[in-house]
Design a protein around this motif. Structure first.
Motif, PDB file in Angstrom:
ATOM      1  N   PRO A  37       1.875 -48.531  28.369  1.00  0.00           N
ATOM      2  CA  PRO A  37       2.154 -48.089  29.734  1.00  0.00           C
ATOM      3  C   PRO A  37       3.625 -47.746  29.924  1.00  0.00           C
ATOM      4  CG  PRO A  37       1.960 -50.472  29.686  1.00  0.00           C
ATOM      5  CD  PRO A  37       1.672 -49.973  28.287  1.00  0.00           C
TER       6      PRO A  37
ATOM      7  N   TRP B 234       0.103 -43.729  31.073  1.00  0.00           N
ATOM      8  CA  TRP B 234       0.032 -44.315  29.741  1.00  0.00           C
ATOM      9  C   TRP B 234       0.591 -43.318  28.744  1.00  0.00           C
ATOM     10  CZ3 TRP B 234      -1.576 -49.030  27.748  1.00  0.00           C
ATOM     11  CH2 TRP B 234      -1.911 -49.971  28.725  1.00  0.00           C
TER      12      TRP B 234
ATOM     13  N   SER C 172      -4.118 -45.203  34.402  1.00  0.00           N
ATOM     14  CA  SER C 172      -4.578 -46.582  34.229  1.00  0.00           C
ATOM     15  C   SER C 172      -5.152 -46.752  32.828  1.00  0.00           C
ATOM     16  CB  SER C 172      -5.662 -46.923  35.262  1.00  0.00           C
ATOM     17  OG  SER C 172      -6.841 -46.176  34.988  1.00  0.00           O
ATOM     18  N   ARG C 173      -5.231 -47.988  32.389  1.00  0.00           N
ATOM     19  CA  ARG C 173      -5.801 -48.319  31.071  1.00  0.00           C
ATOM     20  C   ARG C 173      -7.241 -47.810  30.992  1.00  0.00           C
ATOM     21  NH1 ARG C 173      -8.327 -49.441  27.043  1.00  0.00           N
ATOM     22  NH2 ARG C 173      -8.010 -51.144  25.601  1.00  0.00           N
ATOM     23  N   GLU C 174      -7.975 -47.949  32.084  1.00  0.00           N
ATOM     24  CA  GLU C 174      -9.382 -47.551  32.123  1.00  0.00           C
ATOM     25  C   GLU C 174      -9.553 -46.038  31.994  1.00  0.00           C
ATOM     26  OE1 GLU C 174      -8.443 -51.270  33.446  1.00  0.00           O
ATOM     27  OE2 GLU C 174      -7.897 -49.507  34.627  1.00  0.00           O
TER      28      GLU C 174
ATOM     29  N   GLU D 258       0.791 -52.852  32.277  1.00  0.00           N
ATOM     30  CA  GLU D 258       0.379 -51.933  33.333  1.00  0.00           C
ATOM     31  C   GLU D 258       1.482 -50.902  33.538  1.00  0.00           C
ATOM     32  OE1 GLU D 258      -2.591 -52.006  34.792  1.00  0.00           O
ATOM     33  OE2 GLU D 258      -3.145 -53.802  33.660  1.00  0.00           O
ATOM     34  N   THR D 259       1.102 -49.739  34.062  1.00  0.00           N
ATOM     35  CA  THR D 259       2.112 -48.726  34.367  1.00  0.00           C
ATOM     36  C   THR D 259       2.985 -49.209  35.525  1.00  0.00           C
ATOM     37  OG1 THR D 259       0.703 -47.547  35.923  1.00  0.00           O
ATOM     38  CG2 THR D 259       0.607 -46.838  33.611  1.00  0.00           C
TER      39      THR D 259
END
Length: 188
Positions: free
Chosen positions: A24, A29, A148-150, A167-168
């Motif tokens: 991130p 990301w 986001s990671r997702e 996290e960003t």
């Protein structure tokens, strides 16, 4: 390849082995690797489906990590001051590169895009690695960046050596890019 979360030490070990990681940044990301490892950079570009000619951003924990890579003498003093005043932070500047910056980083350009990050994980990665890292958005070329990671593309995750935990920074757009020579905004 693995999309398992990596600690800082696992991320650094992957980078030192010539790996490519997702991590991130201030807004989105990113994909990163050792900028001086040609094989790692070419692999990152293949994963992203990006042409080497476009060049890549280098991110650092502090300005001193760019010593010997940037030709600040080629800039007017007020442009150097503007870059310094914007760091650390989400501001990328294109600065004249020295001959130490490989062509697989600058691409077809004479300058190199650089940022001194204020993101805690980016700082930790660069400090523990002991040098700047490549920082390019973790998306396939032409597709939207992952905020986001997702949102990370499974096709991309299948090819990286891991995903750093974190996290960003929450910015709503990728970092601004400015030409240090002219001050003009290339991306806002």
């Amino acid at each position: 390849m693995s999309s398992l979360p990596l600690s800082i030490s696992e991320s650094i070990a992957a980078l030192r082995r010539g790996g490519v990681i997702a991590y991130p940044t201030e807004a989105v990301w990113g994909l990163g690797c050792d900028p001086f490892d040609e094989g790692a950079v070419l692999r990152l570009l293949a994963i992203k489906q990006r042409e080497v000619a476009k060049g890549l951003i280098l991110v650092a924990a502090r300005r001193a990590q760019f010593d010997g890579l940037l030709d600040w003498s080629g800039l007017p003093p007020d442009r150097v001051a503007a870059a310094d005043a914007s760091w650390p932070g989400p501001n990328t500047w294109i600065v004249p590169a020295t001959s130490r910056v490989p062509r697989w980083i600058t691409g077809e350009h004479t300058g190199v895009a650089v940022r001194v990050s204020d993101h805690p994980l980016v700082i930790a990665l660069c400090e523990h690695f002991g040098a700047p890292l490549v920082s390019t958005s973790a998306n396939l070329a032409g597709e939207p960046p992952a905020f986001s990671r997702e949102a990370l593309d499974p096709r991309l995750l299948a090819q990286v050596d891991g995903v750093a935990e974190g996290e960003t920074g929450g910015l709503s757009a990728p970092t601004a890019i400015r030409d240090a020579l002219t001050g003009s905004v290339l991306r806002l």
